[in-house]
Design an enzyme around this catalytic site. Structure first.
Site, PDB file in Angstrom:
ATOM      1  N   ARG A   1      75.301  14.862  73.542  1.00  0.00           N
ATOM      2  CA  ARG A   1      75.976  13.777  72.810  1.00  0.00           C
ATOM      3  C   ARG A   1      77.417  14.179  72.507  1.00  0.00           C
ATOM      4  NH1 ARG A   1      77.020   9.080  70.357  1.00  0.00           N
ATOM      5  NH2 ARG A   1      78.297   9.491  68.554  1.00  0.00           N
TER       6      ARG A   1
ATOM      7  N   ASP B   1      71.108  16.357  58.318  1.00  0.00           N
ATOM      8  CA  ASP B   1      70.588  17.412  59.195  1.00  0.00           C
ATOM      9  C   ASP B   1      69.617  18.337  58.483  1.00  0.00           C
ATOM     10  OD1 ASP B   1      73.623  17.911  61.181  1.00  0.00           O
ATOM     11  OD2 ASP B   1      72.106  16.339  61.136  1.00  0.00           O
TER      12      ASP B   1
ATOM     13  N   ASP C   1      81.719   3.007  68.830  1.00  0.00           N
ATOM     14  CA  ASP C   1      82.728   1.967  68.548  1.00  0.00           C
ATOM     15  C   ASP C   1      83.838   2.470  67.620  1.00  0.00           C
ATOM     16  OD1 ASP C   1      80.442   2.068  66.776  1.00  0.00           O
ATOM     17  OD2 ASP C   1      81.353   0.431  65.662  1.00  0.00           O
ATOM     18  N   LEU C   2      83.491   3.287  66.639  1.00  0.00           N
ATOM     19  CA  LEU C   2      84.531   3.769  65.700  1.00  0.00           C
ATOM     20  C   LEU C   2      85.525   4.671  66.415  1.00  0.00           C
ATOM     21  CD1 LEU C   2      82.337   4.589  62.556  1.00  0.00           C
ATOM     22  CD2 LEU C   2      83.593   2.496  63.083  1.00  0.00           C
TER      23      LEU C   2
ATOM     24  N   CYS D   1      70.356  10.386  71.333  1.00  0.00           N
ATOM     25  CA  CYS D   1      69.137  11.189  71.227  1.00  0.00           C
ATOM     26  C   CYS D   1      68.190  10.371  70.359  1.00  0.00           C
ATOM     27  CB  CYS D   1      69.423  12.550  70.619  1.00  0.00           C
ATOM     28  SG  CYS D   1      70.195  12.445  69.051  1.00  0.00           S
TER      29      CYS D   1
ATOM     30  N   LYS E   1      77.126  25.426  65.151  1.00  0.00           N
ATOM     31  CA  LYS E   1      77.121  24.565  66.357  1.00  0.00           C
ATOM     32  C   LYS E   1      78.140  23.451  66.192  1.00  0.00           C
ATOM     33  CE  LYS E   1      73.872  21.180  66.853  1.00  0.00           C
ATOM     34  NZ  LYS E   1      74.428  19.871  67.162  1.00  0.00           N
ATOM     35  N   ASN E   2      78.142  22.815  65.019  1.00  0.00           N
ATOM     36  CA  ASN E   2      78.958  21.611  64.839  1.00  0.00           C
ATOM     37  C   ASN E   2      80.413  21.902  64.526  1.00  0.00           C
ATOM     38  OD1 ASN E   2      76.681  20.240  65.474  1.00  0.00           O
ATOM     39  ND2 ASN E   2      76.241  19.543  63.405  1.00  0.00           N
TER      40      ASN E   2
ATOM     41  N   ARG F   1      73.403   5.905  68.261  1.00  0.00           N
ATOM     42  CA  ARG F   1      74.640   6.716  68.327  1.00  0.00           C
ATOM     43  C   ARG F   1      75.790   5.970  69.014  1.00  0.00           C
ATOM     44  NH1 ARG F   1      72.709  12.090  67.652  1.00  0.00           N
ATOM     45  NH2 ARG F   1      74.782  12.662  66.959  1.00  0.00           N
ATOM     46  N   PRO F   2      76.215   4.836  68.535  1.00  0.00           N
ATOM     47  CA  PRO F   2      77.334   4.107  69.173  1.00  0.00           C
ATOM     48  C   PRO F   2      78.651   4.895  69.037  1.00  0.00           C
ATOM     49  CG  PRO F   2      76.769   3.131  67.072  1.00  0.00           C
ATOM     50  CD  PRO F   2      75.737   4.168  67.319  1.00  0.00           C
TER      51      PRO F   2
ATOM     52  N   ARG G   1      68.672  24.108  71.279  1.00  0.00           N
ATOM     53  CA  ARG G   1      69.988  23.442  71.358  1.00  0.00           C
ATOM     54  C   ARG G   1      70.883  23.895  70.200  1.00  0.00           C
ATOM     55  NH1 ARG G   1      69.869  17.599  70.574  1.00  0.00           N
ATOM     56  NH2 ARG G   1      72.048  18.160  70.170  1.00  0.00           N
TER      57      ARG G   1
HETATM   58  C1  EPZ Z   1      77.634  14.679  63.715  1.00  0.00           C
HETATM   59  O1  EPZ Z   1      77.169  13.675  64.602  1.00  0.00           O
HETATM   60  C2  EPZ Z   1      76.737  15.891  63.945  1.00  0.00           C
HETATM   61  N1  EPZ Z   1      76.871  16.351  65.337  1.00  0.00           N
HETATM   62  C3  EPZ Z   1      75.285  15.520  63.648  1.00  0.00           C
HETATM   63  O2  EPZ Z   1      74.513  16.712  63.785  1.00  0.00           O
HETATM   64  C4  EPZ Z   1      75.186  15.038  62.205  1.00  0.00           C
HETATM   65  O3  EPZ Z   1      73.864  14.627  61.944  1.00  0.00           O
HETATM   66  C5  EPZ Z   1      76.159  13.859  61.984  1.00  0.00           C
HETATM   67  O4  EPZ Z   1      77.503  14.266  62.345  1.00  0.00           O
HETATM   68  C6  EPZ Z   1      76.180  13.392  60.536  1.00  0.00           C
HETATM   69  O5  EPZ Z   1      76.550  14.471  59.714  1.00  0.00           O
HETATM   70  C7  EPZ Z   1      77.917  17.130  65.661  1.00  0.00           C
HETATM   71  O6  EPZ Z   1      78.779  17.437  64.837  1.00  0.00           O
HETATM   72  C8  EPZ Z   1      77.970  17.610  67.087  1.00  0.00           C
HETATM   73  P1  EPZ Z   1      78.559  10.349  62.831  1.00  0.00           P
HETATM   74  P2  EPZ Z   1      78.067  12.325  64.833  1.00  0.00           P
HETATM   75  O7  EPZ Z   1      79.562   9.828  63.790  1.00  0.00           O
HETATM   76  O8  EPZ Z   1      79.502  12.671  64.876  1.00  0.00           O
HETATM   77  C9  EPZ Z   1      77.225   5.838  63.128  1.00  0.00           C
HETATM   78  C10 EPZ Z   1      72.751  18.050  64.550  1.00  0.00           C
HETATM   79  O9  EPZ Z   1      71.533  18.049  64.376  1.00  0.00           O
HETATM   80  N2  EPZ Z   1      78.365   5.676  64.054  1.00  0.00           N
HETATM   81  O10 EPZ Z   1      79.002  10.811  61.493  1.00  0.00           O
HETATM   82  O11 EPZ Z   1      77.500  11.586  65.980  1.00  0.00           O
HETATM   83  C11 EPZ Z   1      76.094   6.641  63.779  1.00  0.00           C
HETATM   84  O12 EPZ Z   1      75.297   5.797  64.572  1.00  0.00           O
HETATM   85  C12 EPZ Z   1      73.490  16.749  64.790  1.00  0.00           C
HETATM   86  O13 EPZ Z   1      73.462  19.088  64.552  1.00  0.00           O
HETATM   87  C13 EPZ Z   1      78.730   4.394  64.468  1.00  0.00           C
HETATM   88  O14 EPZ Z   1      78.123   3.397  64.080  1.00  0.00           O
HETATM   89  O15 EPZ Z   1      77.731  11.554  63.501  1.00  0.00           O
HETATM   90  C14 EPZ Z   1      75.352   7.190  62.607  1.00  0.00           C
HETATM   91  O16 EPZ Z   1      74.468   6.210  62.106  1.00  0.00           O
HETATM   92  C15 EPZ Z   1      72.550  15.556  64.750  1.00  0.00           C
HETATM   93  N3  EPZ Z   1      79.765   4.248  65.332  1.00  0.00           N
HETATM   94  C16 EPZ Z   1      76.464   7.432  61.570  1.00  0.00           C
HETATM   95  O17 EPZ Z   1      77.584   6.657  61.997  1.00  0.00           O
HETATM   96  C17 EPZ Z   1      80.483   5.321  65.793  1.00  0.00           C
HETATM   97  O18 EPZ Z   1      81.436   5.132  66.572  1.00  0.00           O
HETATM   98  C18 EPZ Z   1      76.873   8.891  61.477  1.00  0.00           C
HETATM   99  O19 EPZ Z   1      77.404   9.254  62.719  1.00  0.00           O
HETATM  100  C19 EPZ Z   1      80.104   6.613  65.366  1.00  0.00           C
HETATM  101  C20 EPZ Z   1      79.044   6.769  64.497  1.00  0.00           C
END
Ligand code: EPZ
Length: 416
Positions: free
Chosen positions: A92, A305, A124-125, A116, A22-23, A121-122, A397
């Site tokens: 998302r 995950d 900002d980055l 979710c 999926k990812n 899930r901000p 999903r």
């Molecule tokens: C990806 O989400 C995956 N989704 C998630 O899988 C997975 O849990 C996550 O990476 C971590 O491995 C997809 O690939 C579609 P992050 P993503 O940006 O990109 C914070 C599943 O079950 N953050 O690495 O959203 C955020 O809040 C899903 O398949 C900021 O603060 O993850 C979190 O605490 C769930 N600002 C942390 O970083 C930002 O701009 C990790 O988020 C972005 C993220």
């Protein structure tokens, strides 16, 4: 709302090939937009998140076709850079379209992406990085609008290795003018798969899978055919289910490097692990051993995950285990549900202390997120009696056919 009904007690036995990732599929579907032409994606999982992404591409103007063995996306038409509220809320990952749409249309409007329940899930980055690439971001109440007169390469140094933000910068950088360097990039295998896809399209990406990625912008990319990697979290879920039910399961067409940290956790829990070329077998121990402490970390650390699934396995361990959830601020959603089944779990902020119990008993439980839902299924397989898991739409999903897959391994489970 569909539910799953599970009669617990069967040990999982057999062999299974897991679905496509999926990812990996989601960012690759975004990447298709960066060329005008027909892309064919094989091993694309038939799951709700993929169907939602395909619907978004259709609504932008693409023509798509879901065939038995592949998904066909025609990105030749002129596209709209506007993503609807409904579409963005459906998933998302719609945020991942930003980089690709900017790379092609120089404009994108995105409603605030659906969070979710695992956290706020901000983004900002994502936005801070794109602003360094000559993108102007206007934040509005309902969402944000990004415009550019032309993307330019930049030096991006992430304070945290965000998976989605790393993917968005790469998608924006491949057609940008100049070179982009990403420091503290995420190293997840799904990012590597997206980069392999882009490089086959003609991109020049180096260092994927490491914390420093360099992208030399090119003039144009071409549409290709590609096979999506296997889903390492679905593989890990089924191997954890084998461990939790005293089973013996082989998963094939999976790269063991992608699930090494999950296999290490299962080995520390007493499981036998047999790794051969692109296949992994897990043999459950007589009694699962507790894990003194396990921390969720960015890849290659233990994946967030897989956290709920391992928590459920540890309910059968002889002793006390501790899990630290370091990635998302609200990812212990299953705890009130498994307590209904007799689980003994104490939560203190991002720490969960799990005390093994002699047996779980079946109950009516409710899934609240994708991986938590899969973990509740594992709990049902372990429990004495019958368990009903409501909210199986969350599971669908990300899992193409969890009922069919687990039934093929000997589980007594059905969708109602
Ligand atoms: C990806 O989400 C995956 N989704 C998630 O899988 C997975 O849990 C996550 O990476 C971590 O491995 C997809 O690939 C579609 P992050 P993503 O940006 O990109 C914070 C599943 O079950 N953050 O690495 O959203 C955020 O809040 C899903 O398949 C900021 O603060 O993850 C979190 O605490 C769930 N600002 C942390 O970083 C930002 O701009 C990790 O988020 C972005 C993220």
């Amino acid at each position: 709302m569909a539910s799953l009904e599970i009669h617990g007690g069967n040990s999982l036995m057999g062999e299974i090939r897991v679905q496509g990732s999926k990812n990996a599929a989601l960012p690759i579907l975004s990447a298709c937009l960066l060329a005008r032409g027909v892309t064919k994606l094989y091993n694309c999982p038939k799951i709700l998140d993929v169907y939602n992404m395909i619907k978004i591409l259709e609504n932008m103007g693409c023509h798509t076709q879901v065939e038995d063995d592949c998904v066909v996306i025609d990105t030749s038409p002129d596209l709209s850079g506007i993503i609807s509220e409904e579409d963005a809320a459906s998933m998302r990952s719609s945020v991942m379209l930003m980089g690709a749409v900017l790379g092609r249309e120089k404009y994108v409007y995105l409603p605030w992406p659906g969070g979710c329940c695992i956290g706020k899930r901000p983004v900002d980055l994502h936005l801070n990085a794109l602003e360094k690439m000559n993108v102007s971001v206007e934040v509005e109440e309902t969402g944000f609008c990004c415009k550019t007169t032309g993307l330019t390469g930049a030096d991006i140094d992430f304070p945290y290795p965000s998976v989605g933000a790393t993917e968005n910068v790469i998608l924006a950088a491949v057609l940008a003018r100049g070179t982009t360097t990403i420091r503290h990039a995420a190293k997840e295998p799904e990012i590597v798969d997206m980069c392999l896809f882009l490089n086959q399209m003609g991109a020049q990406i180096h260092g994927m899978g490491t914390s420093q990625i360099i992208i030399h912008g090119v003039k144009a990319l071409k549409s290709i055919s590609y096979t999506v990697m296997a889903d390492r979290i679905v593989a890990g879920t089924y191997l954890a289910a084998a461990a939790a039910t005293g089973g013996n399961v082989l998963v094939y067409d999976i790269d063991e490097k992608d699930i090494r940290s999950t296999l290490d956790a299962l080995a520390n829990m007493g499981c036998g692990i047999i790794v051969q070329k692109r296949q992994v077998r897990v043999i459950a121990p007589q009694m699962i051993l507790p894990l003194e402490s396990i921390h969720t970390q960015p890849f290659p650390g233990f994946p967030t995950d897989m956290q709920s699934q391992i928590m459920v396995c540890l309910l059968a361990a002889r002793g006390e285990s501790t899990i630290y959830e370091n990635i998302f601020e609200d990812r212990f959603k299953i705890v009130p549900q498994i307590r209904k089944m007799g689980a003994d779990v104490l939560i203190n902020e991002n720490k969960a202390v799990i005390r093994g119990v002699s047996a779980l008993h079946g109950s009516n439980v409710c899934a609240g997120d994708l991986r938590g839902g899969a973990a509740l299924v594992i709990a049902g397989l372990m429990a004495e009696g019958d368990t009903k898991v409501d909210g199986s739409i969350y599971i669908e999903r990300g899992y193409q056919d969890i009922c069919g897959d687990l039934t093929s391994l000997g589980a007594d489970i059905r969708r109602i």
